[in-house]
Design an enzyme around this catalytic site. Sequence first.
Site, PDB file in Angstrom:
ATOM      1  CG  ASP A 132      31.471  21.042  15.812  1.00 43.71           C
ATOM      2  OD1 ASP A 132      30.238  20.956  15.838  1.00 43.71           O
ATOM      3  OD2 ASP A 132      32.098  21.987  16.326  1.00 43.71           O
TER       4      ASP A 132
ATOM      5  CB  SER B 205      28.901  22.459  18.399  1.00 44.32           C
ATOM      6  OG  SER B 205      30.246  22.825  18.609  1.00 44.32           O
TER       7      SER B 205
END
Length: 304
Positions: free
Chosen positions: A158, A42
């Site tokens: 993600d 991320s």
Amino acid sequence: MNSDLKIGLALGSGSSRGWSHIGIIKALSSLGIKPDIVCGTSIGSLVGASYLSNKLQLLEEWACSLTKIETARFFEINTSLNGFVNTDRLHEFLNTTVASDKAVIQDLEKQYASVSTDLETGREIWLTNGSLIEAVSASISLPGLFPAIKNNNRWLVDGALVNPVPVSVCRALGADIVIAVNLNGDIVGKHFEKTKDIEKKSVGIGVGEKITDLVIEYTSSLFSTLGDREQPPGLFDAIASSINITQDRITRSRMAGDPPDILLTPKLSHIGLLEFYRADEAITEGKLCVQRMESEIKHVLEIT
């Protein structure tokens, strides 16, 4: 320090708290520590890519200049229902502070990997070659806020859903010693514990600045964390707290099975999930975290 040992740096997820990675990288560099392998999940993938592209200073300057209203402009209310992020603005930001569209991971001077999640199978995906921008975009695609990214006929989101602190990726790429940064160590239960001083802080809104009631209402829903505790939390509060809990539990489980050699846990619970305009605080805490762990770092790495 044994120069034959490969040092891996695992940069964890945590949205706006991830600006602390900048302070950590700079503080480690001041100790003469420059990792051979950088893996990120991320926001960690974004900062790591910027670092290896030699654009970390540009990223820091951009982040520290960000205001609350400018942060809000990265989000837009639309009818696509695939995310709230203004993808054009995001792409421009990535090109400026991370890499160009032509940059590929194989051309970086050091090994790099980003972690994302296959939305269909739930598998953990490591992106170690190909487009650097695409690797970062896939890793930061937080469901509900960012649209999923198409990669090799897979829809990726993600990486924090499967591996918030990618220690295992560093080891798989050959790291002998892994320095891991966990941004989620003190966040569970803290999302609603904001002080009124923080809530009332009018970052970036000058006297007389004209913004519509819609923008005010929208940015309030994005960043506001105070309110009547007898009322149910707002949409973004609920999303943020759920993500906090998930990341904390997954991180604890993953690192119990594969602990890093050095664990850095900056104290960031006071910074909300989307408060990207608080970069100065996050970067400073990153540097302080390294300072607090300096003795342990030198001991593990045998730095005299």
